[in-house]
Design a protein around this motif. Structure first.
Motif, PDB file in Angstrom:
ATOM      1  N   MET A   1      26.363   6.033  35.721  1.00 38.45           N
ATOM      2  CA  MET A   1      27.055   6.966  35.729  1.00 38.45           C
ATOM      3  C   MET A   1      26.565   7.954  34.441  1.00 38.45           C
ATOM      4  N   CYS A   2      26.150   7.387  33.501  1.00 39.68           N
ATOM      5  CA  CYS A   2      25.491   8.461  32.521  1.00 39.68           C
ATOM      6  C   CYS A   2      24.428   9.197  32.592  1.00 39.68           C
ATOM      7  N   LEU A   3      23.432   8.628  33.583  1.00 43.24           N
ATOM      8  CA  LEU A   3      22.465   9.308  34.099  1.00 43.24           C
ATOM      9  C   LEU A   3      22.761  10.350  35.172  1.00 43.24           C
ATOM     10  N   SER A   4      23.822  10.013  35.898  1.00 44.74           N
ATOM     11  CA  SER A   4      24.258  11.220  36.837  1.00 44.74           C
ATOM     12  C   SER A   4      25.112  12.245  36.173  1.00 44.74           C
ATOM     13  N   TYR A   5      25.763  12.001  35.085  1.00 44.37           N
ATOM     14  CA  TYR A   5      26.442  13.159  34.410  1.00 44.37           C
ATOM     15  C   TYR A   5      25.338  13.862  33.590  1.00 44.37           C
ATOM     16  N   GLN A   6      24.262  13.095  32.970  1.00 46.95           N
ATOM     17  CA  GLN A   6      23.186  14.123  32.504  1.00 46.95           C
ATOM     18  C   GLN A   6      22.654  14.786  33.674  1.00 46.95           C
ATOM     19  N   ARG A   7      22.258  14.663  34.784  1.00 45.88           N
ATOM     20  CA  ARG A   7      21.787  15.387  35.784  1.00 45.88           C
ATOM     21  C   ARG A   7      22.690  16.524  36.232  1.00 45.88           C
ATOM     22  N   VAL A   8      24.017  16.379  35.874  1.00 47.30           N
ATOM     23  CA  VAL A   8      24.956  17.254  36.505  1.00 47.30           C
ATOM     24  C   VAL A   8      25.170  18.179  35.564  1.00 47.30           C
ATOM     25  N   ALA A   9      24.995  18.023  33.885  1.00 45.35           N
ATOM     26  CA  ALA A   9      25.432  18.940  32.959  1.00 45.35           C
ATOM     27  C   ALA A   9      24.433  20.214  33.008  1.00 45.35           C
ATOM     28  N   PRO A  10      23.265  20.307  33.451  1.00 43.04           N
ATOM     29  CA  PRO A  10      22.556  21.631  33.492  1.00 43.04           C
ATOM     30  C   PRO A  10      23.238  22.505  34.568  1.00 43.04           C
ATOM     31  N   ILE A  11      23.807  21.680  35.651  1.00 43.14           N
ATOM     32  CA  ILE A  11      24.527  22.733  36.731  1.00 43.14           C
ATOM     33  C   ILE A  11      25.739  23.238  36.178  1.00 43.14           C
ATOM     34  N   ALA A  12      26.626  22.154  35.520  1.00 43.35           N
ATOM     35  CA  ALA A  12      27.872  22.558  34.844  1.00 43.35           C
ATOM     36  C   ALA A  12      27.596  23.725  33.786  1.00 43.35           C
ATOM     37  N   ALA A  13      26.375  23.683  33.085  1.00 43.83           N
ATOM     38  CA  ALA A  13      26.293  24.481  31.984  1.00 43.83           C
ATOM     39  C   ALA A  13      26.078  26.290  32.383  1.00 43.83           C
ATOM     40  N   GLY A  14      25.487  26.061  33.658  1.00 42.83           N
ATOM     41  CA  GLY A  14      24.988  27.386  34.141  1.00 42.83           C
ATOM     42  C   GLY A  14      25.943  28.536  34.540  1.00 42.83           C
ATOM     43  N   PRO A  15      27.035  28.278  35.289  1.00 43.55           N
ATOM     44  CA  PRO A  15      27.843  29.296  35.512  1.00 43.55           C
ATOM     45  C   PRO A  15      28.607  30.090  34.527  1.00 43.55           C
ATOM     46  N   ASP A  16      29.101  29.218  33.517  1.00 44.63           N
ATOM     47  CA  ASP A  16      29.939  29.925  32.245  1.00 44.63           C
ATOM     48  C   ASP A  16      28.838  31.027  31.569  1.00 44.63           C
ATOM     49  N   PRO A  17      27.904  30.789  31.039  1.00 42.84           N
ATOM     50  CA  PRO A  17      27.357  31.946  30.329  1.00 42.84           C
ATOM     51  C   PRO A  17      27.099  33.202  31.323  1.00 42.84           C
ATOM     52  N   ILE A  18      26.822  33.166  32.720  1.00 38.19           N
ATOM     53  CA  ILE A  18      26.771  34.133  33.499  1.00 38.19           C
ATOM     54  C   ILE A  18      28.274  34.745  33.550  1.00 38.19           C
ATOM     55  N   ARG A  19      29.163  34.071  33.770  1.00 38.24           N
ATOM     56  CA  ARG A  19      30.332  34.590  33.779  1.00 38.24           C
ATOM     57  C   ARG A  19      31.178  35.436  32.499  1.00 38.24           C
ATOM     58  N   LEU A  20      30.655  34.776  31.427  1.00 41.30           N
ATOM     59  CA  LEU A  20      30.745  35.267  30.209  1.00 41.30           C
ATOM     60  C   LEU A  20      30.098  36.691  29.928  1.00 41.30           C
ATOM     61  N   ARG A  21      28.944  36.667  30.307  1.00 44.76           N
ATOM     62  CA  ARG A  21      28.105  37.772  30.422  1.00 44.76           C
ATOM     63  C   ARG A  21      28.639  39.054  31.172  1.00 44.76           C
ATOM     64  N   PHE A  22      28.972  38.610  32.322  1.00 47.06           N
ATOM     65  CA  PHE A  22      29.741  39.855  33.185  1.00 47.06           C
ATOM     66  C   PHE A  22      31.402  39.486  33.479  1.00 47.06           C
ATOM     67  N   SER A  23      32.197  39.373  32.378  1.00 42.41           N
ATOM     68  CA  SER A  23      33.257  38.805  32.436  1.00 42.41           C
ATOM     69  C   SER A  23      34.420  39.822  32.923  1.00 42.41           C
ATOM     70  N   PRO A  24      34.369  41.286  32.575  1.00 41.91           N
ATOM     71  CA  PRO A  24      35.280  42.211  33.078  1.00 41.91           C
ATOM     72  C   PRO A  24      35.402  42.392  34.395  1.00 41.91           C
ATOM     73  N   GLY A  25      34.099  42.417  34.995  1.00 39.04           N
ATOM     74  CA  GLY A  25      33.860  43.160  36.474  1.00 39.04           C
ATOM     75  C   GLY A  25      33.466  42.194  37.400  1.00 39.04           C
ATOM     76  N   GLY A  26      33.197  40.897  36.959  1.00 37.54           N
ATOM     77  CA  GLY A  26      32.731  39.883  37.951  1.00 37.54           C
ATOM     78  C   GLY A  26      31.072  40.134  38.063  1.00 37.54           C
ATOM     79  N   ILE A  27      30.566  38.979  38.870  1.00 37.01           N
ATOM     80  CA  ILE A  27      29.134  38.747  38.509  1.00 37.01           C
ATOM     81  C   ILE A  27      28.549  39.513  39.624  1.00 37.01           C
ATOM     82  N   PRO A  28      27.768  40.647  39.639  1.00 35.60           N
ATOM     83  CA  PRO A  28      27.015  41.361  40.618  1.00 35.60           C
ATOM     84  C   PRO A  28      26.215  40.266  41.568  1.00 35.60           C
TER      85      PRO A  28
END
Length: 134
Positions: A1-28
């Motif tokens: 379980m720990c291994l699978s969580y750590q493999r998923v962490a980069p996927i989970a960490a990816g969308p939020d920074p992009i969303r924060l960067r383009f927050s008002p108008g949506g991601i192009p």
């Protein structure tokens, strides 16, 4: 379980920074496509760096300060190598400069936070009964 969580962490960490960067108008759409194209590279690089730094061998119940230092080093190294790899591949044309910095912080939070929480809960279980002190 720990291994699978750590493999998923980069996927989970990816969308939020992009969303924060383009927050008002949506991601192009071109940035969404660029993120999806770079995802395999991010997973391979982050997984390899995490393995080299020994993040997969530690049990969460023994999480300690050296584990946190290892997480910080692994995330920083992995993020730097990912940025270099994406620069070589496509000159980071579809990666805003703020995204790696936000990704770094988000990934540290996702990897260290659950370990610290688990360790805290394990060490400080709530004992609501009125027992005798020894």
């Amino acid at each position: 379980m720990c291994l699978s969580y750590q493999r998923v962490a980069p996927i989970a960490a990816g969308p939020d920074p992009i969303r924060l960067r383009f927050s008002p108008g949506g991601i192009p759409p071109e940035f969404v496509e660029g993120a999806l194209q770079s995802l395999p590279w991010v997973l391979v690089i982050q997984g390899t760096v995490f393995w080299l730094f020994g993040l997969y061998r530690g049990a969460w119940r023994f999480a300690s300060l050296p584990d946190l230092v290892r997480i910080v080093k692994a995330v920083a190294t992995g993020t730097l190598l990912t940025v270099v790899a994406l620069f070589i591949l496509n000159r980071t044309a579809l990666v805003p400069r703020s995204v790696p910095v936000l990704f770094l912080g988000r990934q540290r939070l996702l990897l260290a936070g659950p370990r610290l929480l688990y360790r805290w809960i394990k060490d400080h279980r709530l004992n609501l009964s009125a027992g005798q002190r020894v």
